[in-house]
Motif scaffolding. Sequence first.
Motif, PDB file in Angstrom:
ATOM      1  N   ASN A 191       0.813  -1.211   0.000  1.00  0.00           N
ATOM      2  CA  ASN A 191       0.000   0.000   0.000  1.00  0.00           C
ATOM      3  C   ASN A 191       0.856   1.274   0.000  1.00  0.00           C
ATOM      4  O   ASN A 191       0.348   2.361  -0.234  1.00  0.00           O
ATOM      5  N   LYS A 192       2.157   1.133   0.229  1.00  0.00           N
ATOM      6  CA  LYS A 192       3.070   2.284   0.196  1.00  0.00           C
ATOM      7  C   LYS A 192       3.659   2.496  -1.195  1.00  0.00           C
ATOM      8  O   LYS A 192       4.467   3.393  -1.404  1.00  0.00           O
ATOM      9  N   PHE A 193       3.242   1.674  -2.160  1.00  0.00           N
ATOM     10  CA  PHE A 193       3.808   1.752  -3.506  1.00  0.00           C
ATOM     11  C   PHE A 193       3.677   3.148  -4.112  1.00  0.00           C
ATOM     12  O   PHE A 193       4.642   3.704  -4.630  1.00  0.00           O
ATOM     13  N   CYS A 194       2.477   3.729  -4.081  1.00  0.00           N
ATOM     14  CA  CYS A 194       2.241   5.032  -4.723  1.00  0.00           C
ATOM     15  C   CYS A 194       3.128   6.116  -4.122  1.00  0.00           C
ATOM     16  O   CYS A 194       3.730   6.913  -4.848  1.00  0.00           O
ATOM     17  N   ASP A 195       3.212   6.156  -2.794  1.00  0.00           N
ATOM     18  CA  ASP A 195       4.060   7.152  -2.135  1.00  0.00           C
ATOM     19  C   ASP A 195       5.526   6.940  -2.498  1.00  0.00           C
ATOM     20  O   ASP A 195       6.258   7.901  -2.747  1.00  0.00           O
ATOM     21  N   THR A 196       5.960   5.696  -2.542  1.00  0.00           N
ATOM     22  CA  THR A 196       7.355   5.381  -2.870  1.00  0.00           C
ATOM     23  C   THR A 196       7.680   5.796  -4.294  1.00  0.00           C
ATOM     24  O   THR A 196       8.714   6.425  -4.552  1.00  0.00           O
ATOM     25  N   LEU A 197       6.804   5.468  -5.230  1.00  0.00           N
ATOM     26  CA  LEU A 197       7.033   5.823  -6.627  1.00  0.00           C
ATOM     27  C   LEU A 197       7.108   7.335  -6.795  1.00  0.00           C
ATOM     28  O   LEU A 197       8.014   7.852  -7.451  1.00  0.00           O
ATOM     29  N   GLU A 198       6.190   8.049  -6.188  1.00  0.00           N
ATOM     30  CA  GLU A 198       6.198   9.514  -6.302  1.00  0.00           C
ATOM     31  C   GLU A 198       7.444  10.114  -5.662  1.00  0.00           C
ATOM     32  O   GLU A 198       8.038  11.049  -6.190  1.00  0.00           O
ATOM     33  N   GLN A 199       7.874   9.583  -4.544  1.00  0.00           N
ATOM     34  CA  GLN A 199       9.084  10.083  -3.877  1.00  0.00           C
ATOM     35  C   GLN A 199      10.308   9.905  -4.784  1.00  0.00           C
ATOM     36  O   GLN A 199      11.116  10.812  -4.917  1.00  0.00           O
ATOM     37  N   LEU A 200      10.439   8.748  -5.421  1.00  0.00           N
ATOM     38  CA  LEU A 200      11.567   8.510  -6.320  1.00  0.00           C
ATOM     39  C   LEU A 200      11.528   9.469  -7.510  1.00  0.00           C
ATOM     40  O   LEU A 200      12.564   9.985  -7.938  1.00  0.00           O
ATOM     41  N   ALA A 201      10.345   9.733  -8.025  1.00  0.00           N
ATOM     42  CA  ALA A 201      10.212  10.679  -9.142  1.00  0.00           C
ATOM     43  C   ALA A 201      10.598  12.092  -8.695  1.00  0.00           C
ATOM     44  O   ALA A 201      11.309  12.798  -9.414  1.00  0.00           O
ATOM     45  N   ARG A 202      10.160  12.497  -7.507  1.00  0.00           N
ATOM     46  CA  ARG A 202      10.526  13.824  -6.978  1.00  0.00           C
ATOM     47  C   ARG A 202      12.025  13.936  -6.753  1.00  0.00           C
ATOM     48  O   ARG A 202      12.597  15.011  -6.889  1.00  0.00           O
ATOM     49  N   GLU A 203      12.663  12.824  -6.405  1.00  0.00           N
ATOM     50  CA  GLU A 203      14.114  12.807  -6.188  1.00  0.00           C
ATOM     51  C   GLU A 203      14.873  12.708  -7.512  1.00  0.00           C
ATOM     52  O   GLU A 203      16.080  12.546  -7.509  1.00  0.00           O
ATOM     53  N   ASP A 204      14.162  12.808  -8.620  1.00  0.00           N
ATOM     54  CA  ASP A 204      14.742  12.871  -9.960  1.00  0.00           C
ATOM     55  C   ASP A 204      15.458  11.593 -10.388  1.00  0.00           C
ATOM     56  O   ASP A 204      16.509  11.642 -11.025  1.00  0.00           O
ATOM     57  N   TYR A 205      14.878  10.447 -10.055  1.00  0.00           N
ATOM     58  CA  TYR A 205      15.410   9.183 -10.560  1.00  0.00           C
ATOM     59  C   TYR A 205      15.127   9.119 -12.054  1.00  0.00           C
ATOM     60  O   TYR A 205      14.040   9.495 -12.505  1.00  0.00           O
ATOM     61  N   ALA A 206      16.086   8.681 -12.829  1.00  0.00           N
ATOM     62  CA  ALA A 206      15.923   8.617 -14.283  1.00  0.00           C
ATOM     63  C   ALA A 206      14.956   7.507 -14.670  1.00  0.00           C
ATOM     64  O   ALA A 206      14.080   7.690 -15.514  1.00  0.00           O
ATOM     65  N   VAL A 207      15.128   6.345 -14.060  1.00  0.00           N
ATOM     66  CA  VAL A 207      14.319   5.166 -14.382  1.00  0.00           C
ATOM     67  C   VAL A 207      13.916   4.475 -13.090  1.00  0.00           C
ATOM     68  O   VAL A 207      14.733   4.339 -12.177  1.00  0.00           O
ATOM     69  N   VAL A 208      12.666   4.047 -13.040  1.00  0.00           N
ATOM     70  CA  VAL A 208      12.192   3.224 -11.930  1.00  0.00           C
ATOM     71  C   VAL A 208      11.583   1.971 -12.554  1.00  0.00           C
ATOM     72  O   VAL A 208      10.609   2.042 -13.303  1.00  0.00           O
ATOM     73  N   PHE A 209      12.217   0.839 -12.290  1.00  0.00           N
ATOM     74  CA  PHE A 209      11.695  -0.453 -12.731  1.00  0.00           C
ATOM     75  C   PHE A 209      10.709  -0.930 -11.683  1.00  0.00           C
ATOM     76  O   PHE A 209      11.006  -0.876 -10.486  1.00  0.00           O
ATOM     77  N   ILE A 210       9.537  -1.380 -12.111  1.00  0.00           N
ATOM     78  CA  ILE A 210       8.564  -1.883 -11.139  1.00  0.00           C
ATOM     79  C   ILE A 210       8.071  -3.253 -11.565  1.00  0.00           C
ATOM     80  O   ILE A 210       7.980  -3.570 -12.752  1.00  0.00           O
ATOM     81  N   GLN A 211       7.772  -4.038 -10.573  1.00  0.00           N
ATOM     82  CA  GLN A 211       7.267  -5.387 -10.811  1.00  0.00           C
ATOM     83  C   GLN A 211       5.954  -5.298 -11.585  1.00  0.00           C
ATOM     84  O   GLN A 211       5.094  -4.466 -11.287  1.00  0.00           O
ATOM     85  N   GLU A 212       5.807  -6.143 -12.590  1.00  0.00           N
ATOM     86  CA  GLU A 212       4.688  -6.070 -13.526  1.00  0.00           C
ATOM     87  C   GLU A 212       3.314  -6.081 -12.857  1.00  0.00           C
ATOM     88  O   GLU A 212       2.429  -5.325 -13.254  1.00  0.00           O
TER      89      GLU A 212
END
Length: 110
Positions: A35-56
Amino acid sequence: MADNKPMAAIGYYEMALPFQAVGVRSVILTPETRNKFCDTLEQLAREDYAVVFIQEDLFVEFTSKVEEVNDQYQTSVLPVPSPSGATGAGLASIRGSVEKAVGMDIFAER
């Protein structure tokens, strides 16, 4: 000179851990913390990660959040098959992105 932006992988242990071996930040989820997936993904994007691989399966379940991040940030979110196998969501995502960029489905069989 190219930007050296970080990469990350979000998924369950079996999928995310191997990314660590090649210098990719691994965010390991459990069924209890998914359930923390959405917050984690947004945090990584805000931290300017170039690529985020996620489980299908997470990609499929949280498609609207993935699309939101892809639209609002320069982070590329890419699905990766889980250890149990591919569902086809990754290929469909790539196909859709290429079709959007090129204006046609270049993968269509003729």
